[in-house]
Design an enzyme around this catalytic site. Sequence first.
Site, PDB file in Angstrom:
ATOM      1  N   ARG A 111       0.821  -1.218   0.000  1.00 38.97           N
ATOM      2  CA  ARG A 111       0.000   0.000   0.000  1.00 38.97           C
ATOM      3  C   ARG A 111       0.851   1.262   0.000  1.00 38.97           C
ATOM      4  NH1 ARG A 111      -1.652   1.842   4.674  1.00 38.97           N
ATOM      5  NH2 ARG A 111      -2.145  -0.210   5.529  1.00 38.97           N
TER       6      ARG A 111
ATOM      7  N   TYR B   7     -17.406  17.745 -14.051  1.00 36.92           N
ATOM      8  CA  TYR B   7     -17.687  16.305 -14.039  1.00 36.92           C
ATOM      9  C   TYR B   7     -18.720  16.008 -12.945  1.00 36.92           C
ATOM     10  CZ  TYR B   7     -17.069  11.300 -13.569  1.00 36.92           C
ATOM     11  OH  TYR B   7     -17.299   9.946 -13.503  1.00 36.92           O
TER      12      TYR B   7
ATOM     13  N   ASP C  96      -8.558  19.292 -13.513  1.00 35.28           N
ATOM     14  CA  ASP C  96      -8.915  17.938 -13.935  1.00 35.28           C
ATOM     15  C   ASP C  96      -8.625  17.875 -15.437  1.00 35.28           C
ATOM     16  OD1 ASP C  96     -10.173  15.654 -14.898  1.00 35.28           O
ATOM     17  OD2 ASP C  96     -11.821  15.751 -13.454  1.00 35.28           O
TER      18      ASP C  96
ATOM     19  N   LYS D 257      -9.674   6.787 -18.350  1.00 30.93           N
ATOM     20  CA  LYS D 257     -10.140   7.279 -19.642  1.00 30.93           C
ATOM     21  C   LYS D 257      -9.014   7.199 -20.678  1.00 30.93           C
ATOM     22  CE  LYS D 257     -13.888   8.025 -17.267  1.00 30.93           C
ATOM     23  NZ  LYS D 257     -14.175   9.299 -16.641  1.00 30.93           N
TER      24      LYS D 257
HETATM   25  C1  LIG Z   1     -14.361   9.690 -15.410  1.00 28.54           C
HETATM   26  C2  LIG Z   1     -13.971  11.018 -14.897  1.00 28.54           C
HETATM   27  C3  LIG Z   1     -13.691  11.201 -13.537  1.00 28.54           C
HETATM   28  C4  LIG Z   1     -13.826  10.079 -12.510  1.00 28.54           C
HETATM   29  O1  LIG Z   1     -12.953   9.030 -12.725  1.00 28.54           O
HETATM   30  P1  LIG Z   1     -13.251   7.492 -12.261  1.00 28.54           P
HETATM   31  O2  LIG Z   1     -12.031   6.791 -12.668  1.00 28.54           O
HETATM   32  O3  LIG Z   1     -14.497   7.066 -12.945  1.00 28.54           O
HETATM   33  O4  LIG Z   1     -13.433   7.518 -10.776  1.00 28.54           O
HETATM   34  C5  LIG Z   1     -13.294  12.456 -13.124  1.00 28.54           C
HETATM   35  N1  LIG Z   1     -13.210  13.496 -13.986  1.00 28.54           N
HETATM   36  C6  LIG Z   1     -13.476  13.358 -15.302  1.00 28.54           C
HETATM   37  C7  LIG Z   1     -13.351  14.534 -16.199  1.00 28.54           C
HETATM   38  C8  LIG Z   1     -13.868  12.123 -15.800  1.00 28.54           C
HETATM   39  O5  LIG Z   1     -14.155  12.000 -17.105  1.00 28.54           O
END
Ligand SMILES: *Cc1c(COP(=O)(O)O)cnc(C)c1O
Length: 393
Positions: free
Chosen positions: A53, A105, A177, A202
């Site tokens: 961890r 988001y 982000d 993503k």
């Molecule tokens: C998918 C996404 C998240 C969250 O990510 P997870 O891996 O699903 O927890 C946060 N910000 C954006 C812009 C996203 O597309």
Amino acid sequence: MTTNDNWRMETVAIHAGKEIDPTTGAVMPPLHLSTTYERKADGSYHNGFMYIRGDNPTRRSLEDALCALEGGICAATFASGMAAIMTVFQALRPGDHVLIPDDIYFGTKVMIAELFTPWGLSSEAVDMTDLDAVRAAMRPNTRMLWIETPSNPLLKITDIAAVAEIAHEAGAILVCDSTWPSPALQRTLELGADLSVHATTKYLGGHSDMLGGAVIAKENSPFFDSVRMIQQNGGAVPSPFDCWLLLRGIRTLPYRMRGHCENAQRVADYLSHHPKIEKVYYPGLASHPGHAIAARQMSGFGGMLSIGLAPDSLHTGEQNARRMANRTKLFVQATSLGGVESLIEHRASIEGAVTNAPANLLRLSVGLEHPDDIIADLEQALSDEVTLERLSV
Ligand SMILES: *Cc1c(COP(=O)(O)O)cnc(C)c1O
């Protein structure tokens, strides 16, 4: 391997976080699943690794690779994008104030409302494309500005350098982000953000088969120390296998992003001339209000776009949107984004009552299929055939 400062993104993506395995000569990094590491007689550890961890070799390779890709100094990876985002908010203190974008988001919005507002954080949603509104919303206890550019699902473009200046003048940090552009299209830290956050689920992963998140910092700071402390003690860390899959995805990121951009631009051009489409939200279109800023701060306009369906004499825009999403054959109707396959989604019905998404909006994650096939699928989904089929039933 230490990456060379002169290397271009394509080269960095392939070699970052990688070294020839000294024990076997393996060219690609092995997957380390061991949860624990031997302690020597003098109390020290062979390579500093003690328990999975806290740190492990596969995660270390990934964090090194993400630093190199993003041009950061340190990175912490997480079990999901949301775990990465939660950690950044947890590194604040109850009583702090943050500015968040009005188009954000959905999961981040829900997290702030459900977890951090009760915890004592105050937040205000502002239009980050309106710099006067950002300045006016600053308070003496504003510690962080959170941005997302391009934003979800309206593809608003925030001027990172300009917002960084407002944040820094007030002694606040800027966090972006950067999931949608990925490090391949936007140098978020060089543009002025202090931290860049990704849902690695993503584009970085790129194949819709792993879940992860990352926080990458421009500099060492007490704030990043808190992020690291929360990562290690909160325990929302990624599994070695997900780290390994992510490293595999990263190798092709720059080339995948080129294809995503090329295909999305073709789709945006096609749909912006389609009579059934009222609006196309894509920063690569000259008509997009953020086009000039996007052209300056991004090396490509990305693979995400949203569209608004026009109403007609029989149906509302929302009905036409839902019908289109139900009729695509190549585009899968599903949430998420950034994979090699094209996805289409009606956001308002996913998000429910608190949504900001217009009812007639569909979000498209344009994949890496041949652009002619992608466009042919959209064309058939928008054709009148369904009405005829319905009439004949
Ligand atoms: C998918 C996404 C998240 C969250 O990510 P997870 O891996 O699903 O927890 C946060 N910000 C954006 C812009 C996203 O597309």
